[in-house]
Design an enzyme around this catalytic site. Structure first.
Site, PDB file in Angstrom:
ATOM      1  N   LYS A  23      -7.047  -2.080   2.720  1.00 16.41           N
ATOM      2  CA  LYS A  23      -7.762  -1.032   1.997  1.00 16.41           C
ATOM      3  C   LYS A  23      -9.265  -1.295   1.957  1.00 16.41           C
ATOM      4  CE  LYS A  23      -4.100   0.314  -1.278  1.00 16.41           C
ATOM      5  NZ  LYS A  23      -2.994  -0.443  -0.673  1.00 16.41           N
ATOM      6  N   GLY A  95       1.654   1.691  -8.044  1.00 12.44           N
ATOM      7  CA  GLY A  95       1.933   0.687  -9.059  1.00 12.44           C
ATOM      8  C   GLY A  95       2.613   1.203 -10.306  1.00 12.44           C
ATOM      9  N   ARG A 107       4.608  18.812  -2.235  1.00 13.97           N
ATOM     10  CA  ARG A 107       4.993  20.216  -2.425  1.00 13.97           C
ATOM     11  C   ARG A 107       3.782  21.137  -2.288  1.00 13.97           C
ATOM     12  NH1 ARG A 107       9.999  21.504  -3.881  1.00 13.97           N
ATOM     13  NH2 ARG A 107      11.365  19.983  -4.918  1.00 13.97           N
ATOM     14  N   GLY A 156       4.279   5.425  -6.118  1.00 15.03           N
ATOM     15  CA  GLY A 156       5.361   5.645  -7.072  1.00 15.03           C
ATOM     16  C   GLY A 156       6.755   5.621  -6.489  1.00 15.03           C
ATOM     17  N   GLY A 177       4.927  -0.199  -1.574  1.00 14.52           N
ATOM     18  CA  GLY A 177       4.360  -1.516  -1.823  1.00 14.52           C
ATOM     19  C   GLY A 177       4.981  -2.156  -3.042  1.00 14.52           C
ATOM     20  N   SER A 178       4.403  -1.862  -4.212  1.00 12.82           N
ATOM     21  CA  SER A 178       4.890  -2.477  -5.449  1.00 12.82           C
ATOM     22  C   SER A 178       6.320  -2.066  -5.764  1.00 12.82           C
ATOM     23  CB  SER A 178       3.963  -2.118  -6.616  1.00 12.82           C
ATOM     24  OG  SER A 178       3.811  -0.716  -6.737  1.00 12.82           O
TER      25      SER A 178
END
Length: 232
Positions: A23, A95, A107, A156, A177-178
């Site tokens: 990043k 996260g 959407r 998420g 990731g998380s």
């Protein structure tokens, strides 16, 4: 927050056989130059880091390394593509383990694409102006019914079902990731999410790979966050 230590990034590149993405802050050209210089495979111009420029994103056409950028709607997606982004992703809240923002963004983009597909060609210039997007990219979306680059879901995603949901909503893949590394069994959950993406229209398969994964990461309520990354 800022770009990670280049030493750590180089150690990761040396340690793995798969492509590595890192990043940079929005608008921080020098961070991107550093990553390109040390041999990174992909650059994520990310709202998760504190933005360096609140007016301009990086001109990604000046780099040889491909960029991925976040977007909440079609206008944002096409502006980033116009700057040279090779991949778009949702700006879900990283996260949090809460997929609602990623769902909303996907959407929204798909809905706006559907509207463009049936729009008379003489109205495209007005649509481009309203979207704040390059006319040629708006025209491409109308003619092809999709973005000119791949569109991933990110932010998420914490379960195989989350990943399958995003695929059913029309994304081309997912970033996790998380959602993996903050779970009880990261390796098993990672494999399960891969299988869910490959079999996103097969509920029985998704149910099978969702069994016995241990606890998922703790989910957070978006409206209780002090800062939301998507607004950056």
């Amino acid at each position: 927050s800022r770009m990670s230590d280049p030493k750590m990034i180089k150690e990761i590149i040396d340690a793995v056989s798969i492509p590595v993405m890192a990043k940079v802050r929005i608008g921080h050209v020098v961070e991107a130059q550093i990553l390109q210089a040390i041999g990174i495979d992909y650059i994520d111009e990310s709202e998760v880091l504190t933005p360096a420029d609140d007016l301009f994103h990086i001109n990604k056409k000046e780099f040889n390394v491909p960029f991925v950028c976040g977007a909440r709607n079609l206008g944002e997606a096409l502006r980033r593509i116009g700057e040279g982004a090779c991949m778009i992703r949702t700006k879900g809240e990283a996260g949090t383990g809460n997929v609602i923002e990623a769902v909303r963004h996907m959407r929204t983009i798909q809905s706006q694409i559907r509207k463009l597909k049936v729009m008379p060609k003489e109205e495209l210039m007005i649509a481009a102006k309203e979207l704040g997007a390059p006319y040629d990219l708006v025209e491409y979306v109308r003619e092809n019914g999709k973005l000119p680059v791949i569109n991933f879901a990110a932010g998420g995603i914490a379960t195989p079902a989350d990943a399958a949901l995003m695929m059913q909503l029309g994304c081309d893949g997912v970033f996790v990731g998380s959602g993996i590394f903050k779970s009880e069994n990261p390796a098993k959950r990672a494999k399960a999410i891969v299988e869910a993406v490959k079999n996103y229209n097969n509920p029985l398969k998704i149910a099978e790979v969702s069994e016995g994964l241990g606890e998922a990461m703790t989910g957070l309520e978006i409206d209780k966050l002090d800062v939301t990354f998507a607004e950056r």
